[in-house]
Design a protein around this motif. Structure first.
Motif, PDB file in Angstrom:
ATOM      1  N   PHE A  39       0.827  -1.203   0.000  1.00 35.87           N
ATOM      2  CA  PHE A  39       0.000   0.000   0.000  1.00 35.87           C
ATOM      3  C   PHE A  39       0.864   1.256   0.000  1.00 35.87           C
ATOM      4  N   HIS A  40       0.437   2.240  -0.789  1.00 36.41           N
ATOM      5  CA  HIS A  40       1.063   3.554  -0.782  1.00 36.41           C
ATOM      6  C   HIS A  40       0.520   4.323   0.407  1.00 36.41           C
ATOM      7  N   LYS A  41       1.421   4.873   1.241  1.00 31.60           N
ATOM      8  CA  LYS A  41       0.973   5.450   2.510  1.00 31.60           C
ATOM      9  C   LYS A  41       0.160   6.726   2.340  1.00 31.60           C
ATOM     10  N   ASN A  42       0.361   7.479   1.247  1.00 28.77           N
ATOM     11  CA  ASN A  42      -0.379   8.724   1.069  1.00 28.77           C
ATOM     12  C   ASN A  42      -1.700   8.540   0.347  1.00 28.77           C
ATOM     13  N   SER A  43      -1.724   7.650  -0.665  1.00 26.76           N
ATOM     14  CA  SER A  43      -2.955   7.473  -1.435  1.00 26.76           C
ATOM     15  C   SER A  43      -3.761   6.272  -0.982  1.00 26.76           C
ATOM     16  N   GLY A  44      -3.112   5.327  -0.273  1.00 27.26           N
ATOM     17  CA  GLY A  44      -3.803   4.106   0.122  1.00 27.26           C
ATOM     18  C   GLY A  44      -3.956   3.121  -1.018  1.00 27.26           C
ATOM     19  N   LYS A  45      -3.332   3.401  -2.181  1.00 23.88           N
ATOM     20  CA  LYS A  45      -3.472   2.482  -3.315  1.00 23.88           C
ATOM     21  C   LYS A  45      -2.905   1.114  -2.955  1.00 23.88           C
ATOM     22  N   ARG A  46      -3.546   0.087  -3.440  1.00 24.62           N
ATOM     23  CA  ARG A  46      -3.198  -1.306  -3.130  1.00 24.62           C
ATOM     24  C   ARG A  46      -2.641  -1.970  -4.383  1.00 24.62           C
ATOM     25  N   ILE A  47      -1.499  -2.613  -4.262  1.00 20.69           N
ATOM     26  CA  ILE A  47      -0.851  -3.284  -5.381  1.00 20.69           C
ATOM     27  C   ILE A  47      -0.622  -4.742  -5.020  1.00 20.69           C
ATOM     28  N   LYS A  48      -1.121  -5.649  -5.833  1.00 21.75           N
ATOM     29  CA  LYS A  48      -0.873  -7.065  -5.610  1.00 21.75           C
ATOM     30  C   LYS A  48       0.584  -7.377  -5.914  1.00 21.75           C
ATOM     31  N   CYS A  49       1.188  -8.167  -5.044  1.00 19.44           N
ATOM     32  CA  CYS A  49       2.628  -8.375  -5.127  1.00 19.44           C
ATOM     33  C   CYS A  49       2.981  -9.822  -4.801  1.00 19.44           C
ATOM     34  N   PRO A  50       3.755 -10.514  -5.652  1.00 18.91           N
ATOM     35  CA  PRO A  50       4.180 -11.875  -5.322  1.00 18.91           C
ATOM     36  C   PRO A  50       5.169 -11.863  -4.173  1.00 18.91           C
ATOM     37  N   VAL A  51       5.149 -12.909  -3.380  1.00 16.07           N
ATOM     38  CA  VAL A  51       6.049 -13.045  -2.245  1.00 16.07           C
ATOM     39  C   VAL A  51       7.013 -14.190  -2.554  1.00 16.07           C
ATOM     40  N   THR A  52       8.293 -13.889  -2.615  1.00 15.23           N
ATOM     41  CA  THR A  52       9.289 -14.875  -3.036  1.00 15.23           C
ATOM     42  C   THR A  52      10.335 -15.081  -1.945  1.00 15.23           C
ATOM     43  N   PHE A  53      11.181 -16.099  -2.140  1.00 16.03           N
ATOM     44  CA  PHE A  53      12.259 -16.408  -1.200  1.00 16.03           C
ATOM     45  C   PHE A  53      13.612 -16.091  -1.822  1.00 16.03           C
ATOM     46  N   TRP A  54      14.475 -15.448  -1.047  1.00 20.60           N
ATOM     47  CA  TRP A  54      15.846 -15.188  -1.483  1.00 20.60           C
ATOM     48  C   TRP A  54      16.650 -16.478  -1.416  1.00 20.60           C
ATOM     49  N   SER A  55      16.345 -17.311  -0.390  1.00 15.28           N
ATOM     50  CA  SER A  55      16.990 -18.618  -0.267  1.00 15.28           C
ATOM     51  C   SER A  55      16.003 -19.610   0.330  1.00 15.28           C
ATOM     52  N   LYS A  56      16.278 -20.891   0.134  1.00 11.33           N
ATOM     53  CA  LYS A  56      15.486 -21.961   0.740  1.00 11.33           C
ATOM     54  C   LYS A  56      16.433 -22.946   1.415  1.00 11.33           C
ATOM     55  N   TYR A  57      16.165 -23.206   2.694  1.00  8.54           N
ATOM     56  CA  TYR A  57      16.922 -24.179   3.478  1.00  8.54           C
ATOM     57  C   TYR A  57      18.424 -23.881   3.473  1.00  8.54           C
ATOM     58  N   GLY A  58      18.761 -22.600   3.450  1.00  9.14           N
ATOM     59  CA  GLY A  58      20.155 -22.190   3.493  1.00  9.14           C
ATOM     60  C   GLY A  58      20.834 -22.091   2.145  1.00  9.14           C
ATOM     61  N   VAL A  59      20.112 -22.333   1.049  1.00 16.66           N
ATOM     62  CA  VAL A  59      20.685 -22.301  -0.293  1.00 16.66           C
ATOM     63  C   VAL A  59      20.059 -21.164  -1.085  1.00 16.66           C
ATOM     64  N   ARG A  60      20.905 -20.329  -1.675  1.00 12.39           N
ATOM     65  CA  ARG A  60      20.433 -19.220  -2.507  1.00 12.39           C
ATOM     66  C   ARG A  60      19.504 -19.754  -3.584  1.00 12.39           C
ATOM     67  N   GLN A  61      18.313 -19.143  -3.740  1.00  8.55           N
ATOM     68  CA  GLN A  61      17.312 -19.667  -4.658  1.00  8.55           C
ATOM     69  C   GLN A  61      17.824 -19.746  -6.086  1.00  8.55           C
ATOM     70  N   ALA A  62      18.540 -18.733  -6.535  1.00  7.81           N
ATOM     71  CA  ALA A  62      19.058 -18.738  -7.900  1.00  7.81           C
ATOM     72  C   ALA A  62      20.054 -19.878  -8.093  1.00  7.81           C
ATOM     73  N   GLU A  63      20.851 -20.156  -7.068  1.00  7.03           N
ATOM     74  CA  GLU A  63      21.835 -21.232  -7.147  1.00  7.03           C
ATOM     75  C   GLU A  63      21.181 -22.592  -7.147  1.00  7.03           C
ATOM     76  N   SER A  64      20.052 -22.737  -6.414  1.00  2.79           N
ATOM     77  CA  SER A  64      19.402 -24.045  -6.300  1.00  2.79           C
ATOM     78  C   SER A  64      18.783 -24.504  -7.597  1.00  2.79           C
ATOM     79  N   LYS A  65      18.600 -23.572  -8.547  1.00  2.00           N
ATOM     80  CA  LYS A  65      17.977 -23.921  -9.826  1.00  2.00           C
ATOM     81  C   LYS A  65      19.003 -24.393 -10.843  1.00  2.00           C
ATOM     82  N   LYS A  66      20.311 -24.228 -10.516  1.00  3.67           N
ATOM     83  CA  LYS A  66      21.352 -24.600 -11.477  1.00  3.67           C
ATOM     84  C   LYS A  66      21.542 -26.109 -11.527  1.00  3.67           C
TER      85      LYS A  66
END
Length: 247
Positions: free
Chosen positions: A220-247
């Motif tokens: 949400f924008h604090k001045n206008s109150g506009k609402r934006i849908k946003c995906p929630v992602t992980f930087w790492s999983k179980y101690g492994v960088r997400q980008a590295e785990s896909k290699k």
């Protein structure tokens, strides 16, 4: 006693509905329960959570107790603590058999989140290192705007682009400093929040539990109150960088 009924014969959708219904009356507890289990290690915490969510009745107060009872031991969680220079990171510790997510969030100096909701889920936030400042806001009535490929850690909720939107300024409910081993609780019936590391010389680390888990929320924008849908992602999983785990 606040309970969410989970019947093993129900569908996953029905299980989620029971958990979400509990957000209408649960407000969090401030002290561990007298009859709750002893939590000495991070593994104890994870084991106790799996046991609680494996029952037909998920006791949300007991979940809160488990989070409150654990005392931070850096040697246990540091392998999950992954930092980024430019934004706070979300690092998955345990997927909770699809019924909850347990993750560690790492906040660099001065890092903060956008103002956001929690997709009708329970949010428990425990401090493991440093301090965080939580600012709470009333829930506005604005409709969500679709903006694909925007990450919650990269959204600037303070930009000056509100001219296109009807003004519905977010009202501040209060502000709290969360210190080591404190647990903060919020759900959408209690409002929105923004979390930030107020220090410009020290990092902060927090342990978060969300139930049911979600992969999309609104910012949400604090001045206008506009609402934006946003995906929630992980930087790492179980101690492994997400980008590295896909290699």
């Amino acid at each position: 006693m606040a309970h969410s009924i989970v019947d093993s014969s129900d569908t996953d959708l029905e299980q989620e509905r029971y958990l979400r219904d509990a957000t209408h009356h649960f407000r969090g507890i401030e002290k561990p329960l007298k009859y709750g289990p002893t939590i000495e290690t991070l593994n104890d915490l994870i084991t106790a959570l799996h046991k609680e969510f494996d029952t037909n009745y998920v006791n949300i107060e007991m979940v809160n107790h488990i989070m409150l009872s654990y005392k931070s031991h850096p040697r246990e969680w540091k392998r999950f603590a992954k930092f980024d220079r430019f934004k706070y990171t979300r690092n998955l510790v345990d997927a909770g058999n699809g019924k909850f997510n347990l993750m560690i969030l790492c906040w660099g100096e001065g890092h903060g989140s956008a103002i956001h909701d929690h997709a009708d889920s329970h949010c428990f936030m425990k401090m493991l290192k440093g301090d965080l400042q939580e600012t709470r806001y009333e829930m506005p009535c604005s409709k969500a705007i679709e903006m694909p490929n925007v990450d919650i850690g990269e959204v600037n909720g303070d930009s000056d682009e509100e001219q296109e939107f009807e003004r519905e300024q977010l009202n501040v409910v209060g502000s709290t400093t969360i210190t080591v081993n404190d647990v903060a609780y919020i759900n959408d019936n209690l409002g929105l929040h923004r979390v930030e590391n107020p220090s410009h010389i020290d990092t902060a680390v927090s342990l978060h539990l969300y139930c049911p888990p979600f992969n999309e929320c609104s910012v949400f924008h604090k001045n206008s109150g506009k609402r934006i849908k946003c995906p929630v992602t992980f930087w790492s999983k179980y101690g492994v960088r997400q980008a590295e785990s896909k290699k």
